[in-house]
Design a protein around this motif. Structure first.
Motif, PDB file in Angstrom:
ATOM      1  N   ARG A 749       8.900  12.798  14.010  1.00 11.02           N
ATOM      2  CA  ARG A 749      10.252  12.352  13.377  1.00 11.02           C
ATOM      3  C   ARG A 749      10.580  11.273  14.107  1.00 11.02           C
ATOM      4  O   ARG A 749      11.976  10.718  13.770  1.00 11.02           O
ATOM      5  N   LEU A 750       9.920  10.705  15.209  1.00 13.02           N
ATOM      6  CA  LEU A 750      10.360   9.499  15.686  1.00 13.02           C
ATOM      7  C   LEU A 750       9.960   8.333  14.870  1.00 13.02           C
ATOM      8  O   LEU A 750       9.097   8.172  13.890  1.00 13.02           O
ATOM      9  N   LEU A 751      11.077   7.231  15.020  1.00  9.18           N
ATOM     10  CA  LEU A 751      10.761   6.158  14.110  1.00  9.18           C
ATOM     11  C   LEU A 751       9.384   5.397  14.145  1.00  9.18           C
ATOM     12  O   LEU A 751       8.748   5.004  13.057  1.00  9.18           O
ATOM     13  N   PRO A 752       8.828   5.207  15.419  1.00  9.81           N
ATOM     14  CA  PRO A 752       7.452   4.479  15.506  1.00  9.81           C
ATOM     15  C   PRO A 752       6.351   5.313  14.679  1.00  9.81           C
ATOM     16  O   PRO A 752       5.471   4.920  14.282  1.00  9.81           O
ATOM     17  N   TYR A 753       6.472   6.655  14.632  1.00  4.32           N
ATOM     18  CA  TYR A 753       5.352   7.303  13.778  1.00  4.32           C
ATOM     19  C   TYR A 753       6.005   7.409  12.286  1.00  4.32           C
ATOM     20  O   TYR A 753       4.920   7.521  11.279  1.00  4.32           O
ATOM     21  N   LYS A 754       7.239   7.199  11.923  1.00  4.95           N
ATOM     22  CA  LYS A 754       7.770   7.283  10.526  1.00  4.95           C
ATOM     23  C   LYS A 754       7.423   5.902   9.809  1.00  4.95           C
ATOM     24  O   LYS A 754       7.511   5.829   8.574  1.00  4.95           O
ATOM     25  N   ALA A 755       7.293   4.927  10.562  1.00  5.53           N
ATOM     26  CA  ALA A 755       7.139   3.526  10.144  1.00  5.53           C
ATOM     27  C   ALA A 755       5.772   3.282   9.641  1.00  5.53           C
ATOM     28  O   ALA A 755       5.631   1.899   9.467  1.00  5.53           O
ATOM     29  N   ASN A 756       4.952   4.047   9.276  1.00  9.00           N
ATOM     30  CA  ASN A 756       3.622   3.780   8.908  1.00  9.00           C
ATOM     31  C   ASN A 756       3.582   3.097   7.635  1.00  9.00           C
ATOM     32  O   ASN A 756       4.397   3.756   6.499  1.00  9.00           O
ATOM     33  N   SER A 757       3.088   2.153   7.281  1.00 10.19           N
ATOM     34  CA  SER A 757       3.236   1.267   6.277  1.00 10.19           C
ATOM     35  C   SER A 757       2.354   2.023   5.102  1.00 10.19           C
ATOM     36  O   SER A 757       2.699   1.682   3.779  1.00 10.19           O
ATOM     37  N   LEU A 758       1.435   2.933   5.486  1.00 10.79           N
ATOM     38  CA  LEU A 758       0.543   3.512   4.319  1.00 10.79           C
ATOM     39  C   LEU A 758       1.491   4.535   3.461  1.00 10.79           C
ATOM     40  O   LEU A 758       1.290   4.973   2.547  1.00 10.79           O
ATOM     41  N   ARG A 759       2.702   4.805   3.881  1.00 15.72           N
ATOM     42  CA  ARG A 759       3.511   5.773   3.434  1.00 15.72           C
ATOM     43  C   ARG A 759       4.780   5.141   2.593  1.00 15.72           C
ATOM     44  O   ARG A 759       5.599   5.660   1.889  1.00 15.72           O
ATOM     45  N   LYS A 760       4.755   3.850   2.862  1.00 19.37           N
ATOM     46  CA  LYS A 760       5.893   2.976   2.483  1.00 19.37           C
ATOM     47  C   LYS A 760       5.677   2.270   1.151  1.00 19.37           C
ATOM     48  O   LYS A 760       6.453   1.766   0.457  1.00 19.37           O
ATOM     49  N   TYR A 761       4.312   1.724   1.068  1.00 19.22           N
ATOM     50  CA  TYR A 761       3.955   0.657   0.131  1.00 19.22           C
ATOM     51  C   TYR A 761       2.775   1.099  -0.418  1.00 19.22           C
ATOM     52  O   TYR A 761       1.822   1.968   0.122  1.00 19.22           O
ATOM     53  N   PRO A 762       2.483   0.767  -1.637  1.00 21.93           N
ATOM     54  CA  PRO A 762       1.527   1.315  -2.528  1.00 21.93           C
ATOM     55  C   PRO A 762       0.084   0.788  -2.208  1.00 21.93           C
ATOM     56  O   PRO A 762      -0.748   1.020  -2.860  1.00 21.93           O
ATOM     57  N   GLY A 763       0.144  -0.417  -1.244  1.00 22.63           N
ATOM     58  CA  GLY A 763      -1.315  -0.898  -1.313  1.00 22.63           C
ATOM     59  C   GLY A 763      -2.324  -0.036  -0.755  1.00 22.63           C
ATOM     60  O   GLY A 763      -3.188   0.335  -1.456  1.00 22.63           O
ATOM     61  N   PRO A 764      -2.290   0.336   0.675  1.00 18.17           N
ATOM     62  CA  PRO A 764      -3.100   1.130   1.054  1.00 18.17           C
ATOM     63  C   PRO A 764      -3.073   2.772   0.528  1.00 18.17           C
ATOM     64  O   PRO A 764      -2.045   3.157   0.403  1.00 18.17           O
ATOM     65  N   LYS A 765      -4.310   3.194   0.550  1.00 19.90           N
ATOM     66  CA  LYS A 765      -4.158   4.739   0.097  1.00 19.90           C
ATOM     67  C   LYS A 765      -4.733   5.690   1.003  1.00 19.90           C
ATOM     68  O   LYS A 765      -4.824   5.387   2.062  1.00 19.90           O
ATOM     69  N   GLU A 766      -4.215   6.962   0.598  1.00 19.67           N
ATOM     70  CA  GLU A 766      -4.582   8.106   1.495  1.00 19.67           C
ATOM     71  C   GLU A 766      -5.824   8.893   0.835  1.00 19.67           C
ATOM     72  O   GLU A 766      -6.091   8.832  -0.379  1.00 19.67           O
ATOM     73  N   ASN A 767      -6.370   9.149   2.039  1.00 17.81           N
ATOM     74  CA  ASN A 767      -7.716   9.829   1.558  1.00 17.81           C
ATOM     75  C   ASN A 767      -7.376  11.456   1.250  1.00 17.81           C
ATOM     76  O   ASN A 767      -6.299  11.726   1.137  1.00 17.81           O
ATOM     77  N   GLN A 768      -8.234  12.121   0.967  1.00 18.71           N
ATOM     78  CA  GLN A 768      -8.515  13.477   0.261  1.00 18.71           C
ATOM     79  C   GLN A 768      -7.940  14.400   1.338  1.00 18.71           C
ATOM     80  O   GLN A 768      -7.556  15.733   0.773  1.00 18.71           O
ATOM     81  N   ASP A 769      -7.852  14.220   2.510  1.00 22.17           N
ATOM     82  CA  ASP A 769      -7.670  15.053   3.339  1.00 22.17           C
ATOM     83  C   ASP A 769      -6.148  15.105   3.728  1.00 22.17           C
ATOM     84  O   ASP A 769      -5.674  15.713   4.384  1.00 22.17           O
ATOM     85  N   GLY A 770      -5.391  13.917   3.021  1.00 28.48           N
ATOM     86  CA  GLY A 770      -3.980  13.698   3.266  1.00 28.48           C
ATOM     87  C   GLY A 770      -3.675  12.711   4.373  1.00 28.48           C
ATOM     88  O   GLY A 770      -2.629  12.384   4.699  1.00 28.48           O
ATOM     89  N   ALA A 771      -4.910  12.358   5.148  1.00 29.84           N
ATOM     90  CA  ALA A 771      -4.533  11.614   6.291  1.00 29.84           C
ATOM     91  C   ALA A 771      -4.487   9.981   5.725  1.00 29.84           C
ATOM     92  O   ALA A 771      -5.499   9.825   4.747  1.00 29.84           O
ATOM     93  N   ALA A 772      -3.800   9.074   6.143  1.00 28.89           N
ATOM     94  CA  ALA A 772      -3.705   7.835   5.671  1.00 28.89           C
ATOM     95  C   ALA A 772      -5.189   7.027   6.322  1.00 28.89           C
ATOM     96  O   ALA A 772      -5.491   7.115   7.325  1.00 28.89           O
ATOM     97  N   ASP A 773      -5.656   6.236   5.168  1.00 27.29           N
ATOM     98  CA  ASP A 773      -6.969   5.305   5.583  1.00 27.29           C
ATOM     99  C   ASP A 773      -6.324   4.338   6.501  1.00 27.29           C
ATOM    100  O   ASP A 773      -5.122   3.796   6.246  1.00 27.29           O
ATOM    101  N   LEU A 774      -7.198   3.541   7.170  1.00 25.74           N
ATOM    102  CA  LEU A 774      -6.767   2.333   7.775  1.00 25.74           C
ATOM    103  C   LEU A 774      -6.696   1.073   7.039  1.00 25.74           C
ATOM    104  O   LEU A 774      -7.096   1.013   5.926  1.00 25.74           O
ATOM    105  N   VAL A 775      -5.716   0.298   7.575  1.00 19.29           N
ATOM    106  CA  VAL A 775      -5.429  -1.024   6.550  1.00 19.29           C
ATOM    107  C   VAL A 775      -6.558  -2.016   6.776  1.00 19.29           C
ATOM    108  O   VAL A 775      -7.085  -2.278   7.812  1.00 19.29           O
ATOM    109  N   SER A 776      -7.185  -2.381   5.701  1.00 17.73           N
ATOM    110  CA  SER A 776      -8.514  -3.291   5.869  1.00 17.73           C
ATOM    111  C   SER A 776      -7.824  -4.747   5.889  1.00 17.73           C
ATOM    112  O   SER A 776      -7.004  -5.339   5.170  1.00 17.73           O
ATOM    113  N   ALA A 777      -8.443  -5.453   6.808  1.00 17.16           N
ATOM    114  CA  ALA A 777      -8.319  -7.073   6.668  1.00 17.16           C
ATOM    115  C   ALA A 777      -9.637  -7.796   5.930  1.00 17.16           C
ATOM    116  O   ALA A 777      -9.348  -8.862   5.962  1.00 17.16           O
ATOM    117  N   LEU A 778     -10.373  -6.914   5.201  1.00 14.64           N
ATOM    118  CA  LEU A 778     -11.269  -7.490   4.537  1.00 14.64           C
ATOM    119  C   LEU A 778     -11.100  -7.568   3.250  1.00 14.64           C
ATOM    120  O   LEU A 778     -10.192  -6.653   2.499  1.00 14.64           O
TER     121      LEU A 778
END
Length: 988
Positions: A749-778
């Motif tokens: 519940r701390l801000l540095p943990y809640k500021a994850n972009s994968l939950r704020k923006y529709p670009g990066p996706k989450e995998n089937q385990d519910g964990a967020a995939d890493l953001v790709s620079a490719l």
């Protein structure tokens, strides 16, 4: 310890507060003020601004460790509303310090800064109780409510109290005011913004709600979500003064038009009015001069929006910034992304200037002091989360090498021009009000840019160059002449770099690449200005930004925001390379990382557009990339109408609120009221009587040579605490604010943990385990690019790998497991499987999950509502498109088609084959002589046919005998004056 007790009794503002027995009903506030009853005066009423929190007027008992957190899912690490100071209900004891107690003053061991306040009131006094971040040390401010309305009487206590001592003081004051109502809690606040006065008494503006939006070097940045305006008067004006105060409610209502609960930000311990580079330079210079901490009033007044409210506080309170908070107006957003398993924090901060601030058509160009309209400084901070603070291991103060930033600027064209929106035209004509051959306003403006950012200044002018009716092109010529004139006096290496490009025309052309051109310009800008990278100078090199990119269009909104995003994207590549994350500064557009950045700049542009133009961006980044959907056209029309409506009907009210809050207008007896002014021109331009007697600036040497000097980082300094007994809190008190010892915290519940972009923006996706995939620079696949550009993910649609290239041993379960992120945290598009052999298999493909089709077809007419029928039809179209299938009859027809023999024998006789097909027999019988004989044809048709096929010797010549023929009907009509094709009369 008796000396300590004597010192405490002498220094305390409340040393005369005595214990009063409960049976004595003496109406006193404090003993030195005598017996004074205020029961005949009305009670205080606070005026809320937009959002306010009304607190009960009774004491509230809380645990000694602070507020009890709510265990619900919606609980944040800190509540939005501040909790009040605990007041025990135990009997009051005589106030004194024990023998072992020591007197502690403000400023010692980092106890000067307070984070939570409780406002108490009696009939004649306000008591503001401030607590530190741990809620263990307290200070008290006393405000007199009975003095003259034109004066502000505030008494500041330098003594730092414990919780028990503060409780005893408040109980003593409560007992001394039992006859007049006692001591009541007015509200709990997060900070004091200052004091403001209209026609009567002063008002106190406090923050009632806040929310965390960013953390920089362990220092939190908050957004104001609610404020309250508290009047300091105790009685209504008398009849003798009623005429003077009759306009007071209207002033309060005018100030309420300024929504302080949106896009206003503050920080307790970090100076958000200055860029990261300036803060690091100032801190290092202070340490080099032997000063452990810089002065708390070191702020950039250009971006302190409550500067007018802080002036009365600075004269009445010695330690002004121990109690009052400077705020900025603009935009703050932060997101945390994971690039190659490294946590990267991206922060975008926009600071709007308070000078020449206002609404779109009411504030254009520049004033005579060189300040321009819509002046916004945008800073992009990229850092790696290896360490929290600004300090580097070693230890080296303010030398953290994982901090980088880049600053750019936007502002109106620095000329004297206006637009009159009194008519109905959405685009009024542009008028040059003053033609200055020396371009004095532009000279002052660029000299100010040199002072703030250094040289060179790269001007990117995006106004239109070719128009049917000259509007923007008028300013293009004048602006070009101004920069040409100013460059004549500048040194060769410090000249203003000017680039004019008609971005609007390029975006409408099919053969021009808008983004490619902006990307080329952005690379040139970064090579010339550089960017800031912190370091100690020994192991990590320090890089400083010298110069700035100044971007403008006519409004400095849509086109400017797109250009600033491209510049920010280019700066992001340089910053990631400096952090050692990328080997090259090139970052492609079609990557998850740039998608996250584009969403941040889109929100940044929307907020700036709402503040200046009254609506969100009309032309977004997708418009200039030419990937926007057809549905975006309706959105653009709605935003255009909202902007037109706000500019025509609401901007004047908003401008009055700006002028009142910023102090551009102050009430003077006998002068016109704010709403009676025909124009606010004289409120934003200098009074000629103030500068007419001064020596004017040189027309040729218009710049300050010192402003052109190169910015350099001072040498890093080891902490002074190695040579003294000082703790780190004496230099930087981020530790208590960020880690909060002795406080129960939940990491998720701390801000540095809640500021994850994968939950704020529709670009990066989450995998089937519910964990967020890493953001790709490719770069992404083409199919992924299409879905990401529109900003909406397709439900249930994933690119499928052809089943023929999968080995036979692969099953559906195996394919599903391959789609998940690998155990080492590397995303699927970066993981190379051992059984992949071809280039097409470098990215794991996934199976299309079919959406369920409507198995029971419904007629559209069955739906009663036409909108429901339309929606149902559209949904079915989407479902059918994403999940194609064939019916049984179509499948049988396809089988017949593929089973049809390809090699057929030539037909050499009219005899029926031995095994004829029924279709062939039907076809042959349909052309039998009997069927042909049954065909009938009229004699006129035969005659017309024979006449048509007969061609004369000279077919190109039409004789008089041919005119009556049917084939020349169109020719006859043409001779009569009709068109040869449309059969209409030809204009002669």
């Amino acid at each position: 310890m008796a000396a300590a007790d004597d010192t405490f009794q002498q220094r305390s503002l409340f040393n005369n507060a005595v214990q009063v027995e409960s049976e004595k009903k003496s109406a006193i506030d404090e003993p030195e003020e005598g017996n004074r009853s205020n029961t005949d005066e009305p009670s205080l009423r606070a005026v809320p601004l937009n959002t306010s929190t009304q607190q009960p007027s009774t004491s509230l008992a809380l645990p000694a460790s602070g507020p009890e957190p709510d265990t619900s899912d919606g609980w944040d690490e800190e509540p939005a509303t501040a909790t009040c100071f605990e007041r025990s209900t135990s009997p009051t004891s005589a106030f004194h310090r024990g023998k072992g107690a020591e007197s502690q003053k403000s400023g010692e061991d980092g106890v000067a800064r307070m984070h939570r306040f409780s406002l108490y009131e009696t009939a004649s006094k306000f008591y503001l109780v401030g607590a530190d971040v741990l809620d263990r040390k307290f200070r008290i401010l006393k405000i007199d409510r009975t003095t003259d309305s034109e004066n502000l009487s505030i008494a500041e206590d330098d003594i730092v109290y414990t919780r028990k001592e503060t409780n005893q003081l408040l109980n003593a004051v409560d007992d001394g005011n039992k006859a007049s109502g006692g001591l009541k809690l007015r509200c709990s606040t997060w900070g004091l913004l200052g004091f403001i006065r209209f026609t009567g008494a002063y008002y106190m503006l406090v923050i009632t709600k806040r929310s965390q939006v960013a953390v920089i070097g362990g220092h939190y940045v908050y957004q104001i979500d609610g404020t309250e305006l508290v009047s300091l008067t105790t009685s209504f004006p008398s009849r003798m003064r009623s005429e003077r105060f009759s306009e007071e409610p209207r002033f309060v209502s005018t100030l309420g038009n300024l929504d302080l609960s949106r896009s206003f930000y503050f920080s307790y311990s970090y100076d958000i009015t200055r860029s990261l580079q300036l803060n690091m330079i100032q801190e290092r210079e202070s340490l080099g001069n032997g000063i452990p901490r810089r002065s708390p009033d070191y702020h950039n007044g250009m971006f302190v929006w409550n500067q007018h409210l802080l002036r009365p506080a600075s004269t009445a309170i010695h330690n002004t910034y121990d109690w009052c908070l400077p705020i900025i107006h603009g935009f703050v957003d932060q997101t945390v992304v994971s690039v190659y398993a490294r946590s990267i924090s991206i922060t975008v901060i926009a600071r709007r200037s308070r000078f020449f601030a206002g609404a779109r058509f009411l504030k254009r160009g520049a004033n005579d002091l060189g300040y321009v309209a819509n002046d916004v400084e945008t800073e992009q901070i990229v850092s790696e989360g290896l360490t929290t603070s600004f300090h580097a291991p070693g230890p080296q103060l303010y030398a953290n090498p994982t901090l980088t930033s880049y600053v750019q600027h936007r502002g109106s064209i620095p000329l004297h021009w206006t637009q009159d929106n009194s008519g109905v035209s959405p685009k009024p004509d542009i008028e040059l009000n003053l033609v200055d051959p020396f371009f004095s306003a532009a000279a002052l403006h660029f000299d100010n840019l040199f002072e703030r950012y250094g040289a060179p200044v790269y001007v990117l002018n995006l106004v239109k160059a070719r128009e049917r009716t000259p509007r923007e092109s008028i300013l293009l010529k004048e602006y070009t002449d101004a920069i040409t004139y100013l460059n004549q006096s500048l040194p060769e290496k410090k000249k203003i770099l000017y680039k004019a490009w008609d971005m609007s025309r390029a975006s409408k052309s099919r053969d021009q690449d808008v983004i490619g051109t902006l990307d080329t310009i952005a690379k040139d800008i970064l090579n010339r200005t550089g960017f800031f990278r912190n370091g100690d100078g020994a192991y990590w090199d320090c890089l400083t930004q010298n110069g700035v990119a100044r971007t403008n269009c006519i409004d400095c909104l849509d086109r400017t925001n797109a250009a600033q995003f491209v510049i920010g994207k280019c700066a992001l590549g340089h910053q990631l390379k400096a952090l050692g994350i990328l080997s090259d500064e090139l970052v492609e557009f079609d990557t998850d990382l740039v998608t996250v950045l584009s969403h941040m700049y889109h929100a940044h542009g929307d907020m700036i557009a709402v503040q200046y133009g009254g609506s969100h961006l009309v032309n977004t980044m997708a418009t200039y990339r030419k990937v926007n959907q057809w549905s975006s056209h309706s959105r653009d029309m709605v935003e255009s109408f909202k902007r037109y409506y706000n500019n025509s009907f609401l901007d004047r009210q908003r401008q009055e609120a700006y002028n009142l809050f910023l102090g551009n207008y102050t009430f003077v007896q006998g002068h016109p009221m704010l709403w009676d002014l025909a124009t606010d021109y004289y409120l934003h331009h200098a009074d000629p009587r103030t500068w007419s007697g001064r020596t004017r600036k040189h027309y040729i040497k218009w710049f300050t040579p010192d402003h052109l000097e190169e910015r350099r980082m001072p040498q890093s300094v080891s902490p002074i605490c190695h040579r003294t007994d000082r703790h780190l809190d004496s230099f930087d008190d981020y530790w208590l604010e960020y880690y909060r010892p002795h406080t129960m915290s939940s990491l998720i519940r701390l801000l540095p943990y809640k500021a994850n972009s994968l939950r704020k923006y529709p670009g990066p996706k989450e995998n089937q385990d519910g964990a967020a995939d890493l953001v790709s620079a490719l770069p992404k696949l083409a199919a992924d690019t299409d879905s990401q550009e529109v900003g909406v993910a397709r439900k249930g649609v994933i690119i499928a790998e052809p089943p023929t290239i999968l080995p036979a041993r692969h099953s559906t379960d195996k394919l599903t497991n391959d789609n998940r992120t690998q155990g080492n945290g590397i995303p699927k598009h970066l993981y190379q499987s051992s059984d992949q052999q071809s280039l097409l298999q470098t990215r794991n493909a996934t199976v299309i999950k079919p959406l369920e089709r409507d198995s029971t077809p419904r007629a559209v007419n069955d739906l009663k509502d036409k909108s429901a029928a339309t929606q149902w039809t559209l949904n079915q179209f989407v479902v059918n498109s994403l999940n194609p299938f064939v019916i049984e009859t179509e499948a049988d027809e396809y089988l017949r088609y593929i089973n049809h023999p390809l090699n057929l024998p030539l037909v050499v006789s009219t005899d029926d084959p031995s095994n004829p097909k029924s279709e062939l027999q039907d076809y042959i019988r349909s052309n039998s002589p009997e069927v042909v004989e049954q065909m009938q044809c009229a004699e006129d048709d035969i005659a017309d046919f024979n006449e048509f096929v007969v061609v004369g010797e000279d077919p190109l010549t039409v004789t008089n005998g041919d005119i009556s023929k049917k084939r020349y009907k169109a020719y006859r009509q043409w001779l009569k004056g009709k068109s040869l094709f449309k059969q209409q009369r030809v204009d002669v």
